[in-house]
Design an enzyme around this catalytic site. Structure first.
Site, PDB file in Angstrom:
ATOM      1  N   CYS A  36     -10.238   5.091  29.188  1.00 57.64           N
ATOM      2  CA  CYS A  36     -10.197   3.641  29.152  1.00 57.64           C
ATOM      3  C   CYS A  36     -10.294   3.140  27.721  1.00 57.64           C
ATOM      4  O   CYS A  36     -10.715   3.851  26.824  1.00 57.64           O
ATOM      5  CB  CYS A  36     -11.355   3.095  29.952  1.00 57.64           C
ATOM      6  SG  CYS A  36     -11.177   1.369  30.242  1.00 57.64           S
ATOM      7  N   CYS A  80     -13.425   3.478  25.872  1.00 62.60           N
ATOM      8  CA  CYS A  80     -13.705   4.799  25.309  1.00 62.60           C
ATOM      9  C   CYS A  80     -13.397   4.783  23.811  1.00 62.60           C
ATOM     10  O   CYS A  80     -14.101   5.387  23.018  1.00 62.60           O
ATOM     11  CB  CYS A  80     -12.832   5.870  25.954  1.00 62.60           C
ATOM     12  SG  CYS A  80     -13.107   6.068  27.707  1.00 62.60           S
ATOM     13  N   ASP A 136      20.330  -7.508  -0.421  1.00 66.11           N
ATOM     14  CA  ASP A 136      20.903  -7.047  -1.663  1.00 66.11           C
ATOM     15  C   ASP A 136      22.402  -6.906  -1.367  1.00 66.11           C
ATOM     16  O   ASP A 136      22.779  -6.666  -0.232  1.00 66.11           O
ATOM     17  CB  ASP A 136      20.247  -5.687  -1.933  1.00 66.11           C
ATOM     18  CG  ASP A 136      20.833  -4.980  -3.106  1.00 66.11           C
ATOM     19  OD1 ASP A 136      21.087  -5.642  -4.101  1.00 66.11           O
ATOM     20  OD2 ASP A 136      21.002  -3.750  -3.023  1.00 66.11           O
ATOM     21  N   ASP A 193      18.637  -1.302  -1.031  1.00 70.52           N
ATOM     22  CA  ASP A 193      18.863   0.138  -1.012  1.00 70.52           C
ATOM     23  C   ASP A 193      17.602   0.923  -1.350  1.00 70.52           C
ATOM     24  O   ASP A 193      17.572   2.124  -1.288  1.00 70.52           O
ATOM     25  CB  ASP A 193      20.031   0.533  -1.921  1.00 70.52           C
ATOM     26  CG  ASP A 193      19.877  -0.022  -3.319  1.00 70.52           C
ATOM     27  OD1 ASP A 193      18.736  -0.352  -3.702  1.00 70.52           O
ATOM     28  OD2 ASP A 193      20.889  -0.132  -4.033  1.00 70.52           O
ATOM     29  N   ASP A 249      15.275  -1.800  -5.878  1.00 69.45           N
ATOM     30  CA  ASP A 249      14.726  -2.980  -5.231  1.00 69.45           C
ATOM     31  C   ASP A 249      13.285  -2.779  -4.778  1.00 69.45           C
ATOM     32  O   ASP A 249      12.725  -3.624  -4.095  1.00 69.45           O
ATOM     33  CB  ASP A 249      15.582  -3.346  -4.007  1.00 69.45           C
ATOM     34  CG  ASP A 249      17.009  -3.653  -4.408  1.00 69.45           C
ATOM     35  OD1 ASP A 249      17.191  -4.262  -5.478  1.00 69.45           O
ATOM     36  OD2 ASP A 249      17.918  -3.289  -3.663  1.00 69.45           O
TER      37      ASP A 249
END
Ligand code: ADP
Ligand code: MG
Length: 762
Positions: free
Chosen positions: A14, A17, A455, A650, A654
């Protein structure tokens, strides 16, 4: 030595737990933090290797009924973590299946008893409404003994985990769902035993004809059935990983001492020459050394067409050779292969916690003790207050019904399953679609995105520009100029550079050495060839260098990018590079608009070139000629304006912008995956997958919200109903049998709702 490891946990039943285990582990000396996930039944533990170890940590939670699954790291030369990842999963699945089989046996054994109990119960109820004749007095006693016998089996054999929950509560004061069910059903059982054992003595005080053996039997049966269905469904939520694991070949055909030998995949080492026959699976990552073929990479890259492979091309594990056979050299084995990294990433993401879960977690950690208190209070109120109106015997009877009903209905299971199951399914579905999601938080954030920044190169365009025209303005020959240009560009990683280098290669023009190579961020490159300092780059760069340049308007308006070679303040040559627009980009931008998302293009490229591409794909906002740090600032600006920004790029130059964005999306090309850098990696560099990723996030979040709503609503309504709050008003009291049914149904419906995500079309 600090170390973060993820272990599977046995014995979790559960959500509560999870918080019990988290707290217990957190108290151990040397443990920095522990994050336990009920959905994946695993714990991510940060601990100091010199102060504690997994075995020690497992010891801590064993008295509470749990244990860590500690993989033995011996087989096949796998690293320990790899082992935890791969075999651990299979092992846990095997265990789960065994657990399921055991549960099924129990359910089958208890079902006939449940039917008998329900029939007797129904008879009693119908008799009360005078629909049928009452149970004859003489039968009643035998029924009671029969029910007592069956309830004993139900409680002590089928319901053993719940009794263990009670004994753990008594010994350690830790309560979970099992404790609640255990206390509820054993209270019903003990009361009933006392009533029939001391019927003569008690007759004056309570109604000794009423027993609750049936409640114990039916509740245990329903809850066990619910657990069974839940466990079965939970196994299904995780099958995306299994499908990925199944992509892995088991053996490899390697050349050893000039002979072909088949060896287990774990024994392949770097540099091994591996033979792949037609229709064979590629076992590890490597580079083709002999032969040619077409390889189906769809399972890894999402690219449906088989890819042609010639000597020098790379191949990745898990992909399938179509025709032809070839030999390749292993460059990445074991956990280094792309497939292994994808599996690891998916597993980690599935086990991570979504912020939306925080509230549910907080609630389920305090839930069990609160429910225990509520149950006792309800019992007390019934006996003390109810007795004044109903008489002691009836009030005690109702009080007991409330007590059991509350404990049974109030399991926080559904609450604990609501988020993780949806995340597991969502992340898994993403992986199947070529959308790799780093963690649950990313998946959650993505649905709120209202600006997507893209981009240009590699995202909207193919990223494979070609040199389309070349204009020599110097007194050197064309070939001499191209040698210089290509030699310089050969040092650069920029897609434009590749265009120039390929052009030179096609013309069979050799390269010369370059000295003092340097990159000029966002503008170009510089370097020395034969003692002369050259610059290669944008028109802006040329202008800054004081090299006069004829206007390039016409070409740039057609989407071409100028590459200018300059030296000593003079333009020597202008090459024009063009990059085709990805066919799917136009549709993707349209879909993003349909989702109410603004698309902004950010590029270091020429203004006119950028505008041309933007118009072609339907983007309205263009920011061109920006340096990488300006990309970052533009994102900050959008965020300051209250936008939630996703940035797709890419992933190479970036990186800062990707990191700044709320969600960074890396476009992986081919089978090269920049997994670590971004929140989301789109395989096969496909921008239309970005739309799918956003839809996936929306579906997943909707599923989570539905789950949380129903889980909360169910408890908000169920607990007062079971407590008998509505009894004085409407005479409503919940039969604990229905409480059991409702509790089982709630968990099952939450998991099923999450599983529904799987079949959603993105
Ligand atoms: P983007 O990824 O948006 O193209 P970059 O910062 O990578 O932005 O590059 C910006 C511009 O700088 C390019 O459009 C190009 O004009 C110029 N440039 C960068 N690197 C090179 C290179 N190696 N060769 C020629 N031009 C380059
Ligand atoms: Mg770029």
């Amino acid at each position: 030595m600090q170390l973060t490891q993820t272990y599977r946990i046995r014995g979790m039943h559960c959500a509560s737990c999870a918080s019990i285990i988290e707290k217990s582990l957190g108290k151990v000396v040397g443990v920095g933090s522990a994050e336990v996930n009920y959905g994946t039944e695993s714990a991510k533990i940060l601990f100091d290797k010199t102060k504690t170890n997994p075995q020690g940590l497992s010891k801590v939670i064993e008295p509470l009924g749990y244990s860590l699954v500690i993989p033995s790291a011996s087989d096949m030369g796998m690293s320990e973590s790899e082992h935890a990842g791969h075999l651990g999963l299979n092992q846990s699945k095997r265990e789960k299946l065994a657990e399921l089989a055991a549960m099924r046996t129990k359910i089958i054994s208890i079902m006939p008893m449940t039917v008998i109990a329900i029939v007797i119960m129904a008879w009693g109820i119908l008799a009360e409404f005078e629909v049928v004749r009452g149970i004859p007095e003489t039968w009643n006693t035998s029924f009671n003994w029969l029910l007592a016998l069956m309830a004993t089996y139900a409680l002590f054999v089928v319901g053993k985990p719940y009794l263990l929950g009670v004994s753990r509560f008594l010994r350690y004061g830790k309560a979970n769902m099992d404790t609640l069910i255990g206390i509820g059903t054993s209270a019903a059982f003990v009361y009933s035993i006392i009533v029939i054992a001391f019927a003569v003595q008690l007759r004056a005080y309570v109604n000794v004809d009423v027993t609750y053996f049936d409640v114990a039997i039916v509740v245990i049966a329903f809850i066990t059935l619910g657990k069974y269905l839940e466990t079965r469904a939970k196994i299904k939520t995780g099958d995306a990983i299994e499908k990925l694991l199944n992509l892995q070949a088991k053996t490899a055909l390697v050349l050893r001492d000039g002979r072909e030998v088949e060896i287990p995949i774990g024994q392949v080492v770097h540099g091994d020459l591996i033979i792949v026959k037609p229709a064979g699976k590629i076992p590890v990552d490597g580079v083709l050394t002999e032969g040619t073929s077409y390889v189906d990479e769809s399972m890894v890259s999402g690219e449906p067409m088989p890819v042609k492979k010639i000597v020098g091309d790379s191949v990745v594990a898990g992909t399938i050779n179509t025709s032809g056979s070839f030999t390749f050299k292993a460059t990445k084995v074991g956990s280094e292969t792309m497939l292994a990294r994808i599996i690891q990433m998916v597993e980690e993401a599935q086990g991570s916690r979504a912020p939306i879960q925080a509230l549910a977690d907080k609630i389920s950690s305090v839930f069990v003790p609160i429910v225990l208190v509520i149950a006792f209070v309800a019992l007390g109120v019934w006996v003390l207050v109810g007795a004044q109106y109903l008489g002691f015997s009836q009030a005690l009877s109702y009080g007991l019904v409330s007590f059991v009903g509350i404990l049974v209905i109030a399991c926080p299971c559904a609450l604990g399953l609501a988020t993780p199951t949806a995340i597991i399914v969502g992340v898994g579905k993403g992986a199947r679609e070529g959308i790799l999601i780093k963690d649950a938080a990313t998946l959650e954030k993505l649905h709120k995105v209202n600006v997507v920044v893209v981009d240009k190169t590699g995202t909207l365009t193919r990223g494979k520009p070609e040199l389309v025209s070349f204009q020599n303005q110097s007194d050197k020959s064309d070939a001499d100029i191209i040698v210089i240009l290509a030699s310089l560009e050969n040092k650069s990683e920029h897609p434009i550079a590749h265009a120039v280098v390929s052009y030179a290669k096609e013309k069979n023009i050799g390269l010369v050495p370059v000295e003092q190579f340097d990159m000029i961020k966002g503008k170009g490159i510089s370097g020395m060839v034969h003692g002369v300092q050259y610059h290669v780059g944008s028109a802006k760069l040329a202008a800054e260098l004081g090299a006069p340049l004829a206007p390039l308007e016409k070409d740039t308006r057609e989407g071409k990018t100028p590459v200018i070679l300059a030296a000593e303040g003079k333009v020597l040559a202008i090459a024009m590079v063009a990059d085709a627009i990805k066919p799917e980009a136009i549709a993707a931008v349209k879909d993003l608009h349909a989702l109410g998302i603004t698309v902004v293009m950010l590029t270091g490229d020429d203004k006119n070139t950028a505008r041309f591409i933007a118009d072609m794909v339907g983007i309205d906002d263009v920011v061109a000629e920006v340096l990488p740090e300006d990309k970052l600032n533009k994102i900050k600006e959008l965020q300051a304006a209250g936008k939630v920004v996703a940035m797709a790029g890419d992933g190479v130059n970036d990186a800062p912008a990707l990191a700044q964005a709320d969600v960074g999306i890396a476009m992986a090309t081919g089978t090269d995956v920049a997994i670590e850098s971004a929140g989301i990696t789109l395989l096969h560099g496909d921008i239309s997958k970005l739309v799918k990723a956003i839809r996936l996030s929306k579906f997943t979040m909707r599923g989570i919200k539905q789950n949380l709503f129903w889980a909360f609503a169910y408890n908000v309504v169920g607990i007062p109903l079971a407590a008998g709050v509505f009894y004085p008003l409407f005479g409503w009291l919940l039969n604990p049998v229905f409480a059991g049914l409702a509790m089982a149904a709630s968990s099952v419906s939450v998991v099923s709702n999450s599983l529904r995500l799987k079949s959603k079309k993105l």
